[in-house]
Enzyme design. Sequence first.
Site, PDB file in Angstrom:
ATOM      1  N   CYS A   1     -47.867  39.083  13.824  1.00 38.60           N
ATOM      2  CA  CYS A   1     -48.736  40.250  14.178  1.00 38.60           C
ATOM      3  C   CYS A   1     -49.121  40.432  15.722  1.00 38.60           C
ATOM      4  CB  CYS A   1     -50.047  40.252  13.723  1.00 38.60           C
ATOM      5  SG  CYS A   1     -51.277  41.510  14.078  1.00 38.60           S
ATOM      6  N   LEU A   2     -48.635  41.604  16.377  1.00 39.40           N
ATOM      7  CA  LEU A   2     -48.886  41.697  17.777  1.00 39.40           C
ATOM      8  C   LEU A   2     -50.117  41.527  18.244  1.00 39.40           C
ATOM      9  CD1 LEU A   2     -46.480  44.818  18.324  1.00 39.40           C
ATOM     10  CD2 LEU A   2     -45.878  42.593  18.695  1.00 39.40           C
TER      11      LEU A   2
ATOM     12  N   HIS B   1     -54.467  47.153   8.948  1.00 41.43           N
ATOM     13  CA  HIS B   1     -55.210  46.991  10.061  1.00 41.43           C
ATOM     14  C   HIS B   1     -56.336  48.114  10.048  1.00 41.43           C
ATOM     15  CE1 HIS B   1     -53.301  44.308  12.836  1.00 41.43           C
ATOM     16  NE2 HIS B   1     -52.038  44.748  12.653  1.00 41.43           N
TER      17      HIS B   1
ATOM     18  N   GLY C   1     -43.753  47.985  14.104  1.00 44.21           N
ATOM     19  CA  GLY C   1     -45.135  48.865  13.478  1.00 44.21           C
ATOM     20  C   GLY C   1     -46.229  48.528  14.508  1.00 44.21           C
TER      21      GLY C   1
ATOM     22  N   GLN D   1     -55.449  48.255  17.112  1.00 42.13           N
ATOM     23  CA  GLN D   1     -54.570  47.161  17.954  1.00 42.13           C
ATOM     24  C   GLN D   1     -54.736  47.834  19.419  1.00 42.13           C
ATOM     25  OE1 GLN D   1     -51.002  46.708  15.128  1.00 42.13           O
ATOM     26  NE2 GLN D   1     -51.428  44.921  15.951  1.00 42.13           N
TER      27      GLN D   1
ATOM     28  N   HIS E   1     -48.920  46.228   6.128  1.00 39.48           N
ATOM     29  CA  HIS E   1     -49.239  45.584   6.942  1.00 39.48           C
ATOM     30  C   HIS E   1     -50.272  46.512   7.990  1.00 39.48           C
ATOM     31  CE1 HIS E   1     -49.099  42.197  10.240  1.00 39.48           C
ATOM     32  NE2 HIS E   1     -49.528  43.242  11.018  1.00 39.48           N
ATOM     33  N   GLU E   2     -49.724  47.495   8.390  1.00 40.91           N
ATOM     34  CA  GLU E   2     -50.406  48.613   9.324  1.00 40.91           C
ATOM     35  C   GLU E   2     -51.663  49.317   8.615  1.00 40.91           C
ATOM     36  OE1 GLU E   2     -47.576  47.250  11.701  1.00 40.91           O
ATOM     37  OE2 GLU E   2     -49.384  48.231  12.031  1.00 40.91           O
TER      38      GLU E   2
HETATM   39  O1  K2U Z   1     -49.139  45.303  13.181  1.00 38.99           O
HETATM   40  C1  K2U Z   1     -48.362  44.720  13.884  1.00 38.99           C
HETATM   41  O2  K2U Z   1     -48.712  43.670  14.319  1.00 38.99           O
HETATM   42  C2  K2U Z   1     -46.739  45.124  14.304  1.00 38.99           C
HETATM   43  C3  K2U Z   1     -45.961  43.819  13.457  1.00 38.99           C
HETATM   44  C4  K2U Z   1     -45.829  44.692  12.141  1.00 38.99           C
HETATM   45  C5  K2U Z   1     -45.154  43.896  11.031  1.00 38.99           C
HETATM   46  C6  K2U Z   1     -45.659  42.620  10.858  1.00 38.99           C
HETATM   47  C7  K2U Z   1     -45.128  41.697   9.543  1.00 38.99           C
HETATM   48  C8  K2U Z   1     -44.004  42.321   9.089  1.00 38.99           C
HETATM   49  C9  K2U Z   1     -43.532  43.343   9.212  1.00 38.99           C
HETATM   50  C10 K2U Z   1     -44.209  44.341  10.180  1.00 38.99           C
HETATM   51  C11 K2U Z   1     -45.001  43.522  14.228  1.00 38.99           C
HETATM   52  O3  K2U Z   1     -43.978  44.396  14.264  1.00 38.99           O
HETATM   53  S1  K2U Z   1     -44.837  41.799  14.515  1.00 38.99           S
HETATM   54  C12 K2U Z   1     -43.097  41.648  14.857  1.00 38.99           C
HETATM   55  C13 K2U Z   1     -42.064  41.615  13.675  1.00 38.99           C
HETATM   56  C14 K2U Z   1     -40.973  42.097  14.080  1.00 38.99           C
HETATM   57  C15 K2U Z   1     -39.841  42.231  12.701  1.00 38.99           C
HETATM   58  C16 K2U Z   1     -40.354  41.490  11.497  1.00 38.99           C
HETATM   59  C17 K2U Z   1     -41.626  40.942  11.447  1.00 38.99           C
HETATM   60  C18 K2U Z   1     -42.391  41.048  12.930  1.00 38.99           C
HETATM   61 ZN    ZN Z   2     -50.407  43.188  12.876  1.00 40.18          ZN
END
Ligand code: K2U
Ligand code: ZN
Length: 170
Positions: free
Chosen positions: A92-93, A138, A45, A50, A134-135
Amino acid sequence: MIRDILIHPDPRLKKPCEQIAAPTAEIAQIAADMLETMYDAPGIGLAAPQIGVMKRLIVMDCIKDGTPEPMVLLNPEVTWSSEDLSTYEEGCLSIPDQYADVKRPAAVTVRWMALDGSAQERTFHGLWATCVQHEIDHLDGKLFIDYLGPLKRQMITRKMEKLKRERARS
Ligand code: K2U
Ligand code: ZN
């Protein structure tokens, strides 16, 4: 094109984002860049703030193996959330290599505008439900560490400040 992902702490990650009036070619290009950036990270996501774009736009693709299912959501809002909660170890990225358990409603119904301007509504479960919440957080300037205790949040923030100092030097 692949955009730089902002790293916490950054004021742009704490600001609420603006509604999108209509899907323009510019919005479609931002969404394409966000998907490219998300897949490159890799992540499942990504929210527009971001990459420093203060608009209510998120992209998702929670499909691990199988045909990718990229989704672009403009002005997403939660219209229903389940009583049941689920716990997921979130990352979180914008907060690289930090993970913590976050409890959220296990299922949510989200309404949004698609790039073609049509109104959409879907109920998400499992990882998709966690990711879309989560998105959307943000877009309201909320990070998963805001659900943690003050000490853990401060420890993670200090680690990110150190990471940013090191990146600035290299
Ligand atoms: O918003 C972001 O930073 C993207 C995250 C989204 C996310 C965070 C936690 C749980 C689900 C989605 C990135 O995808 S973090 C990488 C990731 C990959 C697989 C599972 C969890 C997190
Ligand atoms: Zn995030």
